[in-house]
Design a protein around this motif. Sequence first.
Motif, PDB file in Angstrom:
ATOM      1  N   ASN A  59       0.814  -1.215   0.000  1.00  0.00           N
ATOM      2  CA  ASN A  59       0.000   0.000   0.000  1.00  0.00           C
ATOM      3  C   ASN A  59       0.844   1.260   0.000  1.00  0.00           C
ATOM      4  OD1 ASN A  59      -3.177  -0.200   0.409  1.00  0.00           O
ATOM      5  ND2 ASN A  59      -2.256  -2.008   1.346  1.00  0.00           N
ATOM      6  N   LEU A  67      -5.981   3.979   2.669  1.00  0.00           N
ATOM      7  CA  LEU A  67      -6.315   3.160   3.828  1.00  0.00           C
ATOM      8  C   LEU A  67      -7.301   3.864   4.756  1.00  0.00           C
ATOM      9  CD1 LEU A  67      -2.925   1.488   4.830  1.00  0.00           C
ATOM     10  CD2 LEU A  67      -4.826   0.530   3.541  1.00  0.00           C
ATOM     11  N   SER A  70     -10.745   2.978   4.124  1.00  0.00           N
ATOM     12  CA  SER A  70     -11.036   1.567   4.383  1.00  0.00           C
ATOM     13  C   SER A  70     -10.983   1.219   5.863  1.00  0.00           C
ATOM     14  CB  SER A  70     -10.032   0.683   3.628  1.00  0.00           C
ATOM     15  OG  SER A  70     -10.036   0.955   2.240  1.00  0.00           O
ATOM     16  N   THR A  71     -10.709   2.200   6.715  1.00  0.00           N
ATOM     17  CA  THR A  71     -10.443   1.898   8.125  1.00  0.00           C
ATOM     18  C   THR A  71     -11.644   1.280   8.827  1.00  0.00           C
ATOM     19  OG1 THR A  71      -8.796   3.657   8.275  1.00  0.00           O
ATOM     20  CG2 THR A  71      -9.748   2.844  10.347  1.00  0.00           C
ATOM     21  N   GLY A 184      -7.128  -2.061  -0.025  1.00  0.00           N
ATOM     22  CA  GLY A 184      -7.119  -1.302   1.225  1.00  0.00           C
ATOM     23  C   GLY A 184      -7.929  -1.982   2.312  1.00  0.00           C
ATOM     24  N   THR A 187      -6.050  -5.003   3.562  1.00  0.00           N
ATOM     25  CA  THR A 187      -4.891  -4.605   4.369  1.00  0.00           C
ATOM     26  C   THR A 187      -5.302  -4.253   5.788  1.00  0.00           C
ATOM     27  OG1 THR A 187      -3.728  -3.768   2.407  1.00  0.00           O
ATOM     28  CG2 THR A 187      -2.977  -2.978   4.553  1.00  0.00           C
ATOM     29  N   VAL A 188      -6.344  -3.428   5.924  1.00  0.00           N
ATOM     30  CA  VAL A 188      -6.804  -3.045   7.261  1.00  0.00           C
ATOM     31  C   VAL A 188      -7.310  -4.268   8.017  1.00  0.00           C
ATOM     32  CG1 VAL A 188      -8.484  -1.660   8.547  1.00  0.00           C
ATOM     33  CG2 VAL A 188      -7.357  -0.695   6.544  1.00  0.00           C
TER      34      VAL A 188
END
Length: 316
Positions: A59, A67, A70-71, A184, A187-188
């Motif tokens: 990322n 990100l 996408s949190t 994203g 990843t989170v």
Amino acid sequence: MSFAPPSARRLFPDLLLLVVAIIWGGSYLATQDLAAASSAAAVMCARFVPAAVILVCVNLARPRVRLRDSTLPGILFGTLRAATIALETIGVTLTSATNAGLIIALSILFTPILESALTKRRMPPSLIASILLALIGITLLVGGHGFSGFNLGDGLMLVAAATRALLGVAEARFTVGRNADVLGLTTVEILFGAVIFAVWGGSSLLEHLPGFTVANWLAIAYLCLGCTIFAFLGQLWATKHTSASRAGMLLGTEPGWALLVGVLLGGDKIGTLGYVGAAVLLVATWWGARAEQRWRGNGLARQNVTVPVVRDTADY
């Protein structure tokens, strides 16, 4: 520009979900071998922490890191994913593999029920029948060695089936029809799980690292790269392009693939009843996929009829 025919493009999400189910099917044997050399907590830490590091680096290399967007949904996915994996990992140590495989497959049933409740659309009889047939197939497939009495481990696996279904529905609600950042979100999700499992199993992993063999490191690579990064990205992307019910049906074949891996690599035997169950499961999956596609198509058709009215009153 895509050179793939439309039929191939429609089938690609289904094929990807089947690949994910096959990869996850192999995770049971890899997890058992790695846990025997360390602990269940260490396995989860070894699986998630390297995957989180890899995805964060990917990322950071992107032209635009998103990100932040996408949190919140990523934390929701991560919470449900971590809960599911923790419940499965603990539950499978407290019950038989047969019971665990059958109970976790109940997510096939839970997912369309939840999706039907959220969308307020009644499931067609053909979809319900195909789900029940799939459960019969899984029962025959994994039940060759007999079932043990219901215990705490079975209860944990039942909750895990529910959280897995919730995860599938949540992913569909946040991604289907939206310009969602799949990388994203994944990843989170994995980063959140990595924090949890690092706290839970970090010390155990560090304790056992010096004794790991080449086979143990290969198992970590398989769990990290295949079962976590590729599988989570693939599941989320495919769910975005299909539906929670369809994804749940295809991913629900995971116990069958796990048993097949056990037969081919672990020396397990399933007998005639198991092979009958495998055939029933294949028929049920094919039937259910077609039934779900018609159900979803009817729902989209009704939405298209009402779109002009919604736009006239909601655009701003």
